[in-house]
Write a protein that holds these residues in place. Structure first.
Motif, mmCIF file in Angstrom:
data_model
loop_
_atom_site.group_PDB
_atom_site.id
_atom_site.type_symbol
_atom_site.label_atom_id
_atom_site.label_comp_id
_atom_site.label_asym_id
_atom_site.label_seq_id
_atom_site.Cartn_x
_atom_site.Cartn_y
_atom_site.Cartn_z
ATOM 1 N N THR A 171 -0.136 -7.613 1.296
ATOM 2 C CA THR A 171 1.057 -8.459 1.235
ATOM 3 C C THR A 171 1.920 -7.978 0.065
ATOM 4 O O THR A 171 1.489 -7.148 -0.736
ATOM 5 C CB THR A 171 0.661 -9.919 0.975
ATOM 6 N N ALA A 172 3.152 -8.526 -0.025
ATOM 7 C CA ALA A 172 4.027 -8.147 -1.139
ATOM 8 C C ALA A 172 3.331 -8.455 -2.451
ATOM 9 O O ALA A 172 3.415 -7.708 -3.426
ATOM 10 C CB ALA A 172 5.338 -8.905 -1.019
ATOM 11 N N ASP A 173 2.593 -9.569 -2.452
ATOM 12 C CA ASP A 173 1.876 -9.969 -3.656
ATOM 13 C C ASP A 173 0.819 -8.939 -4.038
ATOM 14 O O ASP A 173 0.670 -8.566 -5.201
ATOM 15 C CB ASP A 173 1.196 -11.311 -3.362
ATOM 16 N N ASP A 174 0.061 -8.475 -3.018
ATOM 17 C CA ASP A 174 -0.974 -7.467 -3.272
ATOM 18 C C ASP A 174 -0.340 -6.177 -3.790
ATOM 19 O O ASP A 174 -0.874 -5.516 -4.671
ATOM 20 C CB ASP A 174 -1.759 -7.169 -1.990
ATOM 21 N N SER A 175 0.825 -5.807 -3.229
ATOM 22 C CA SER A 175 1.483 -4.575 -3.666
ATOM 23 C C SER A 175 1.918 -4.696 -5.122
ATOM 24 O O SER A 175 1.793 -3.759 -5.898
ATOM 25 C CB SER A 175 2.717 -4.273 -2.826
ATOM 26 N N GLU A 176 2.423 -5.869 -5.478
ATOM 27 C CA GLU A 176 2.831 -6.061 -6.882
ATOM 28 C C GLU A 176 1.615 -5.993 -7.807
ATOM 29 O O GLU A 176 1.682 -5.448 -8.893
ATOM 30 C CB GLU A 176 3.506 -7.414 -7.046
ATOM 31 N N LEU A 177 0.519 -6.567 -7.342
ATOM 32 C CA LEU A 177 -0.709 -6.538 -8.135
ATOM 33 C C LEU A 177 -1.141 -5.084 -8.364
ATOM 34 O O LEU A 177 -1.437 -4.675 -9.495
ATOM 35 C CB LEU A 177 -1.796 -7.314 -7.385
ATOM 36 N N ALA A 178 -1.147 -4.288 -7.277
ATOM 37 C CA ALA A 178 -1.558 -2.885 -7.396
ATOM 38 C C ALA A 178 -0.607 -2.132 -8.321
ATOM 39 O O ALA A 178 -1.038 -1.292 -9.124
ATOM 40 C CB ALA A 178 -1.603 -2.236 -6.011
ATOM 41 N N ALA A 179 0.684 -2.447 -8.246
ATOM 42 C CA ALA A 179 1.655 -1.765 -9.107
ATOM 43 C C ALA A 179 1.408 -2.134 -10.576
ATOM 44 O O ALA A 179 1.472 -1.276 -11.466
ATOM 45 C CB ALA A 179 3.071 -2.136 -8.685
ATOM 46 N N SER A 205 -2.093 6.268 -4.186
ATOM 47 C CA SER A 205 -1.936 4.989 -4.903
ATOM 48 C C SER A 205 -3.253 4.224 -4.894
ATOM 49 O O SER A 205 -3.580 3.536 -5.872
ATOM 50 C CB SER A 205 -0.855 4.126 -4.247
ATOM 51 N N ALA A 206 -4.007 4.334 -3.788
ATOM 52 C CA ALA A 206 -5.312 3.649 -3.740
ATOM 53 C C ALA A 206 -6.259 4.257 -4.777
ATOM 54 O O ALA A 206 -7.050 3.549 -5.400
ATOM 55 C CB ALA A 206 -5.913 3.766 -2.334
#
Ligand code: SF4
Length: 338
Positions: free
Chosen positions: A5-13, A182-183
């Motif tokens: 989700t967008a949230d997960d992407s922000e977390l990874a960033a 990125s992973a």
């Protein structure tokens, strides 16, 4: 794989940015060579980073390629592992190198099935090879990552249960970005966050780069584990047997616990009198009490026994508990007459 989700992407960033700024410069992070990464991963299992670094560098100087390790004999491999303990890792590394040479012509395989079929490569090490060496998107969960994920996703199930493992895997799946590179950074960052900040006990959450996404309100209680089985106590009596010229009698073990490793000779029963040294060490579900007694030299040596001068000890792959006892006793024990 669920789409992040967008949230997960922000977390990874956020994890990636923190990693770029804070990560330690470790030698195995400077390479994408799957062999070197496998060496580091096996050494790091159950051993601290600071201890591993000089062993890793010496190992790669002596066995620089998978072919060099595959061609070495086991005694030499074990000798170079001496000091790291848990020798099963060295044997597995050796067998994995031989499998890469024999099954894959010296080139590491890249599919999860083939990587996972290498000796000693479990799900975590498989993920580390796929992610760190090949830049493929892969879940990898070691103790540090498990702790961070359990806290981030507030996993209350014991993580050493099947359901707990699944919960961690789905938290990792949700968090890992879709592209492999990125992973790879997210995996390394989770691991580093667990090593440096989200440590066992009460972590300093105010400093945490992913606090915004963290669901736990009681981090010190996570991760949960199943209650441990009690350990079974076992006693091991060994002889401290010196020759007139100061040599120490060692014995090469043939039993399953220390197969091929050198140790103090086993005594069939503890002799009368106080032991010279007593120590304890865990082994699988056992708590072993090692007692070392002064004993007279045998009339004749068995084929597994050898007199070894103290300065030659480095040439023998000794079990860690016995090596520690020998080091303590060499300072204090008298030389017994042969
Ligand atoms: S906020 Fe605290 S518990 Fe959550 S990941 Fe960060 S350090 Fe760990």
């Amino acid at each position: 794989m669920p789409a992040p989700t967008a949230d997960d992407s922000e977390l990874a960033a956020a994890l990636g940015a923190w990693f770029a700024a804070q990560a330690r410069d470790l030698p195995w992070r400077r390479t994408r060579d799957p062999y070197a990464i496998l060496v580091s991963e096996l050494m790091l299992q159950q051993t601290q980073v600071a201890t591993v670094i000089p062993f890793y560098e010496r190992w790669l100087a002596r066995f620089p390629t998978v072919d060099a390790l595959a061609a070495a004999d086991e005694a030499e491999v074990l000798r170079h592992w001496a000091g790291l303990g848990y020798y099963a890792r060295a044997r597995n590394l050796h067998r994995a190198a031989q499998a890469v040479v024999e099954r894959h012509g010296g080139q590491f395989p890249r599919t999860p099935e083939e990587v996972g079929a290498l000796p000693g490569v479990g799900p975590y090490t498989r993920g580390a090879l796929l992610s760190f060496a090949f830049g493929l998107r892969a879940v990898m969960i070691d103790a540090n990552i498990a702790r961070v994920l359990a806290r981030l996703a507030d996993v209350q199930t014991p993580i050493d249960s099947t359901a707990g493992q699944r919960a961690l895997e789905s938290a990792a799946e949700a968090l890992l970005p879709a592209d492999g590179e990125s992973a790879r950074i997210a995996n390394a960052a989770l691991m580093e966050l667990g090593a440096l900040l989200c440590k066992p006990g009460e972590p300093p959450c105010l400093l945490c780069p992913v606090k915004r996404w963290c669901r736990t309100t009681a981090p010190a209680e996570l991760p949960r584990k199943k209650p441990r089985r009690g350990r079974v106590a076992l006693a091991e009596a060994c002889g401290w047997i010196r020759s007139a010229d100061g040599a120490l009698l060692l014995e090469q073990s043939a039993g399953p616990r220390w197969r091929g490793l050198w140790r103090l000779p086993l005594l069939s029963a503890p002799p009368a009198g106080e032991p010279l040294d007593v120590s304890r060490y865990p082994f699988t579900h056992h708590e072993i009490t090692l007692q070392v007694f002064a004993a007279p030299p045998p009339d004749a040596l068995s084929p597994a026994q050898r007199w070894v001068q103290p300065e030659e000890l480095a040439d023998f792959a000794l079990t860690a508990p016995h090596l520690r006892a020998i080091r303590r006793l060499l300072d204090v024990a008298p030389t017994s007459a042969r």
